[in-house]
Design a protein around this motif. Structure first.
Motif, PDB file in Angstrom:
ATOM      1  N   LEU A 229       0.934  -1.405  -0.001  1.00  0.00           N
ATOM      2  CA  LEU A 229       0.011  -0.050  -0.059  1.00  0.00           C
ATOM      3  C   LEU A 229       0.923   1.198   0.038  1.00  0.00           C
ATOM      4  N   VAL A 230       2.061   1.172   0.796  1.00  0.00           N
ATOM      5  CA  VAL A 230       2.847   2.451   0.836  1.00  0.00           C
ATOM      6  C   VAL A 230       3.737   2.650  -0.324  1.00  0.00           C
ATOM      7  N   ASP A 231       4.064   1.694  -0.928  1.00  0.00           N
ATOM      8  CA  ASP A 231       5.293   1.771  -1.886  1.00  0.00           C
ATOM      9  C   ASP A 231       4.798   2.350  -3.085  1.00  0.00           C
ATOM     10  N   PRO A 232       3.634   2.267  -3.664  1.00  0.00           N
ATOM     11  CA  PRO A 232       3.153   2.967  -4.740  1.00  0.00           C
ATOM     12  C   PRO A 232       2.950   4.438  -4.313  1.00  0.00           C
ATOM     13  N   LEU A 233       2.811   5.048  -3.144  1.00  0.00           N
ATOM     14  CA  LEU A 233       2.654   6.288  -2.765  1.00  0.00           C
ATOM     15  C   LEU A 233       4.104   7.030  -2.807  1.00  0.00           C
ATOM     16  N   GLU A 234       4.859   6.276  -2.300  1.00  0.00           N
ATOM     17  CA  GLU A 234       6.285   6.929  -2.466  1.00  0.00           C
ATOM     18  C   GLU A 234       7.127   7.016  -3.553  1.00  0.00           C
ATOM     19  N   PHE A 235       6.696   5.996  -4.579  1.00  0.00           N
ATOM     20  CA  PHE A 235       7.018   5.804  -6.022  1.00  0.00           C
ATOM     21  C   PHE A 235       6.330   6.934  -6.621  1.00  0.00           C
ATOM     22  N   ARG A 236       5.368   7.314  -6.463  1.00  0.00           N
ATOM     23  CA  ARG A 236       4.265   8.385  -7.168  1.00  0.00           C
ATOM     24  C   ARG A 236       5.015   9.566  -6.842  1.00  0.00           C
ATOM     25  N   ALA A 237       5.116   9.824  -5.470  1.00  0.00           N
ATOM     26  CA  ALA A 237       5.942  10.898  -4.875  1.00  0.00           C
ATOM     27  C   ALA A 237       7.177  11.337  -5.630  1.00  0.00           C
ATOM     28  N   ARG A 238       7.989  10.339  -5.761  1.00  0.00           N
ATOM     29  CA  ARG A 238       9.384  10.495  -6.490  1.00  0.00           C
ATOM     30  C   ARG A 238       9.338  10.959  -7.924  1.00  0.00           C
ATOM     31  N   GLU A 239       8.126  10.185  -8.463  1.00  0.00           N
ATOM     32  CA  GLU A 239       7.894  10.588  -9.953  1.00  0.00           C
ATOM     33  C   GLU A 239       7.599  12.107 -10.232  1.00  0.00           C
ATOM     34  N   LEU A 240       6.762  12.655  -9.175  1.00  0.00           N
ATOM     35  CA  LEU A 240       6.205  13.935  -9.414  1.00  0.00           C
ATOM     36  C   LEU A 240       7.255  14.889  -8.701  1.00  0.00           C
ATOM     37  N   GLY A 241       8.280  14.435  -8.327  1.00  0.00           N
ATOM     38  CA  GLY A 241       9.500  15.170  -7.572  1.00  0.00           C
ATOM     39  C   GLY A 241       9.016  15.892  -6.374  1.00  0.00           C
ATOM     40  N   VAL A 242       8.029  15.398  -5.631  1.00  0.00           N
ATOM     41  CA  VAL A 242       7.620  15.995  -4.411  1.00  0.00           C
ATOM     42  C   VAL A 242       7.988  15.035  -3.015  1.00  0.00           C
ATOM     43  N   GLU A 243       9.145  14.283  -3.236  1.00  0.00           N
ATOM     44  CA  GLU A 243       9.272  13.136  -2.286  1.00  0.00           C
ATOM     45  C   GLU A 243       9.940  13.886  -0.883  1.00  0.00           C
ATOM     46  N   ASP A 244      10.539  14.968  -1.132  1.00  0.00           N
ATOM     47  CA  ASP A 244      10.950  15.657   0.048  1.00  0.00           C
ATOM     48  C   ASP A 244       9.968  16.464   1.114  1.00  0.00           C
ATOM     49  N   ASN A 245       8.566  16.635   0.255  1.00  0.00           N
ATOM     50  CA  ASN A 245       7.462  17.230   0.938  1.00  0.00           C
ATOM     51  C   ASN A 245       6.698  16.171   1.560  1.00  0.00           C
ATOM     52  N   VAL A 246       7.166  15.053   1.403  1.00  0.00           N
ATOM     53  CA  VAL A 246       6.010  13.786   2.100  1.00  0.00           C
ATOM     54  C   VAL A 246       6.914  13.012   3.218  1.00  0.00           C
ATOM     55  N   VAL A 247       6.004  12.962   4.266  1.00  0.00           N
ATOM     56  CA  VAL A 247       6.366  12.372   5.695  1.00  0.00           C
ATOM     57  C   VAL A 247       5.470  11.324   5.997  1.00  0.00           C
ATOM     58  N   PHE A 248       6.130  10.039   5.945  1.00  0.00           N
ATOM     59  CA  PHE A 248       5.388   8.783   6.454  1.00  0.00           C
ATOM     60  C   PHE A 248       5.705   8.443   7.934  1.00  0.00           C
ATOM     61  N   THR A 249       4.845   8.962   8.904  1.00  0.00           N
ATOM     62  CA  THR A 249       5.367   8.989  10.471  1.00  0.00           C
ATOM     63  C   THR A 249       5.209   7.321  10.890  1.00  0.00           C
ATOM     64  N   GLY A 250       4.666   6.312  10.030  1.00  0.00           N
ATOM     65  CA  GLY A 250       4.400   5.162  10.883  1.00  0.00           C
ATOM     66  C   GLY A 250       3.462   5.445  12.036  1.00  0.00           C
ATOM     67  N   LEU A 251       3.302   4.290  12.567  1.00  0.00           N
ATOM     68  CA  LEU A 251       2.047   4.216  13.533  1.00  0.00           C
ATOM     69  C   LEU A 251       2.394   5.089  14.766  1.00  0.00           C
ATOM     70  N   VAL A 252       1.792   5.815  15.275  1.00  0.00           N
ATOM     71  CA  VAL A 252       1.924   6.883  16.261  1.00  0.00           C
ATOM     72  C   VAL A 252       1.017   6.628  17.579  1.00  0.00           C
ATOM     73  N   PRO A 253       1.785   6.320  18.457  1.00  0.00           N
ATOM     74  CA  PRO A 253       1.056   5.897  19.877  1.00  0.00           C
ATOM     75  C   PRO A 253      -0.087   6.925  20.283  1.00  0.00           C
ATOM     76  N   ARG A 254      -0.995   6.250  20.878  1.00  0.00           N
ATOM     77  CA  ARG A 254      -2.395   6.857  20.946  1.00  0.00           C
ATOM     78  C   ARG A 254      -1.952   8.365  21.911  1.00  0.00           C
ATOM     79  N   GLU A 255      -1.136   7.979  22.806  1.00  0.00           N
ATOM     80  CA  GLU A 255      -0.959   9.255  23.560  1.00  0.00           C
ATOM     81  C   GLU A 255      -0.316  10.444  22.913  1.00  0.00           C
ATOM     82  N   LYS A 256       0.317  10.231  21.765  1.00  0.00           N
ATOM     83  CA  LYS A 256       0.965  11.283  21.104  1.00  0.00           C
ATOM     84  C   LYS A 256       0.095  11.829  19.672  1.00  0.00           C
ATOM     85  N   ILE A 257      -1.062  11.172  19.678  1.00  0.00           N
ATOM     86  CA  ILE A 257      -2.020  11.487  18.567  1.00  0.00           C
ATOM     87  C   ILE A 257      -2.385  12.962  18.580  1.00  0.00           C
ATOM     88  N   GLN A 258      -2.575  13.565  19.882  1.00  0.00           N
ATOM     89  CA  GLN A 258      -3.122  15.038  19.833  1.00  0.00           C
ATOM     90  C   GLN A 258      -1.765  15.861  19.556  1.00  0.00           C
TER      91      GLN A 258
END
Length: 366
Positions: A229-258
Motif C-alpha cells: 500500500l505504501v510503496d506506490p505512494l512513495e514511488f508516485r511522490a518521486r515521479e512527481l518530484g515531491v518526495e521531500d515534501n512527504v513524511v510517513f510517520t508510521g504508527l503513532v502511539p495513542r498518547e501522541k496523536i494529539q
C-alpha cells in the motif's frame, strides 16, 4: 442492565476504541458490560485490563466454527443478557443462530446490530435482529438501499471521544514549533488513517500545493508496514518530484496523536466512503479544521457548522480549497475554535454514553 458487546476482530483500531469508550461510559452509569472477543488477540488483553468480563471465541474456521457456536450458546444461556450487540458483519449469522438456539421460545432481552462501515452487501440474517444502530446517515442510507424494510428498526447514534484540553493559544500561530513533526515549517497538512483510504489523490495534488507553498509538508500518519500500500505512494511522490515534501510517520502511539493534530495546520482526507471517522473528531477537538470530499459519514459533522470545507468536485478544487484556507489565517483559526466547541457540545464520550443508554432503555421498553 447487563450488556454483551460482540467483536470478533483480530486487531485494535477505531472500532475497538469506540467500544472501549462506550463501555466505560456505560459502566459509569451502572451498566454491567461484558465483551465477547476472539481469543489470543489484543482485544482479549485490552478489555480485560480495563476490568471488563471477557468471554472468548475461537477463530471461526472448520471445527472451530462449531466450537464457537456452542460456546456462544452456552454463554448466552448462562448470562441472560438484556442487550446483545453485534458489532461486525462477520459475527451476524453466528450470533443470530446461537441466540435463537439459546432462546427458541422466549428471549430474555434484545438482539441488535451496530453498523460502523458502509455496506452494499445483503445480510441474510439482519431481519432477525430487534434493532440496528448506524453511526452516520451515510451508513444508514447505504444499508436501507438494500434492506428498505428495516427502516423502522434503524437508528443513528454518533461516536464520541474523550475531550482533550482546549487548544493552546500557540496552536493558532503559523510559526509555532511542532511537537511531533519537529522542525517542519508552515504549512503542515496531514491525513491520518490506514493506507487503503485513497491517499494517492493527496500525493497527486502535491505539485499544485507546492506551487503555492514550496515548503509544504504532507504527513501520512498510520501503520506503514504494508509495503504493497505504501510503496506506490512513495514511488508516485518521486515521479512527481515531491518526495521531500512527504513524511510517513508510521504508527503513532495513542498518547501522541494529539501532538500530531497540534502540528497540523489542516487535516485532510481523500477517502470517500468513511463510515464516520473518529480521527475527524480528534482533529476538530485539537483545533484543526478538516478538508474532505462531500461524501461519507463525516459529512454529518459539518451540517450547519463552519469547522472545515467539503469538496463537491475533484482534485483541482480540493487542492484549491487547501491553498485558500492556508492563506487565510483568520478563517482557519476561527474554524479551529469552533471545531473544539462542536466536539465539546455534541461528540464527547459522555454524550455518546447518554445516547446509547437511552437507546437501550427504549429498546427494552418496546
Amino acid at each position: 442492565m447487563k450488556i454483551l458487546l460482540i467483536n470478533n476482530g483480530k486487531g485494535w483500531s477505531g472500532g475497538q476504541e469506540h467500544l472501549k469508550d462506550l463501555a466505560m461510559e456505560l459502566r459509569k452509569n451502572g451498566v454491567e458490560v461484558h465483551f465477547l472477543v476472539r481469543e489470543d488477540t489484543v482485544n482479549e488483553t485490552r478489555f480485560a485490563e480495563l476490568g471488563f468480563t471477557v468471554h472468548l471465541m475461537p477463530y471461526k474456521y472448520g471445527w472451530n466454527s462449531a466450537k464457537a457456536f456452542f460456546r456462544l450458546v452456552a454463554t448466552l444461556r448462562r448470562e441472560r443478557f438484556d442487550i446483545v450487540s453485534i458489532n461486525r458483519e462477520h459475527d451476524l449469522a453466528l450470533t443470530v443462530l446461537a441466540y435463537r438456539c439459546a432462546f427458541p421460545f422466549a428471549s430474555p432481552g434484545r438482539l441488535m446490530m451496530s453498523y460502523h462501515l458502509p455496506t452494499d452487501h445483503y445480510q441474510l440474517f439482519l431481519s432477525a435482529v430487534d434493532a440496528i444502530v448506524c453511526i452516520s446517515e451515510h451508513v444508514q442510507t447505504k444499508l436501507l438501499r438494500i434492506l428498505p424494510a428495516m427502516a423502522d428498526r434503524t437508528s443513528i447514534l454518533y461516536y464520541g471521544i474523550a475531550l482533550p484540553p482546549p487548544p493552546d493559544v500557540t496552536k493558532f500561530s503559523s510559526d509555532r514549533p511542532r511537537r511531533y513533526l519537529k522542525g517542519r515549517p508552515f504549512p503542515v497538512i496531514g491525513m491520518v488513517g490506514e493506507f487503503w483510504k485513497n491517499q494517492i489523490e493527496l500525493v497527486e495534488m502535491l505539485p499544485q500545493l507546492k506551487q503555492a507553498f514550496p515548503e509544504i509538508t504532507v504527513a501520512f500518519v498510520g501503520n506503514n508496514a504494508d509495503r504493497n500500500l505504501v510503496d506506490p505512494l512513495e514511488f508516485r511522490a518521486r515521479e512527481l518530484g515531491v518526495e521531500d515534501n512527504v513524511v510517513f510517520t508510521g504508527l503513532v502511539p495513542r498518547e501522541k496523536i494529539q501532538d500530531v493534530f497540534y502540528d497540523l495546520d489542516l487535516s485532510v482526507t481523500t477517502h470517500r466512503n468513511e463510515g464516520f471517522g473518529i480521527v475527524h473528531l480528534e482533529s476538530l477537538a485539537a483545533g484543526t479544521p478538516v478538508v474532505a470530499y462531500n461524501e461519507g459519514g463525516f459529512v454529518d459533522l459539518f451540517k450547519g457548522e463552519d469547522v472545515g470545507v467539503l469538496i463537491e468536485n475533484g482534485m483541482t478544487d480540493f487542492a484549491a480549497a487547501i491553498v485558500s484556507l492556508l492563506k487565510d489565517d483568520t478563517h482557519r483559526y476561527a474554524m479551529g475554535v469552533k471545531g473544539f466547541e462542536l466536539v465539546q457540545r455534541r461528540y464527547s464520550t459522555q454524550a455518546m454514553g447518554r445516547s446509547y443508554l437511552n437507546f437501550y432503555k427504549q429498546l427494552l421498553e418496546n
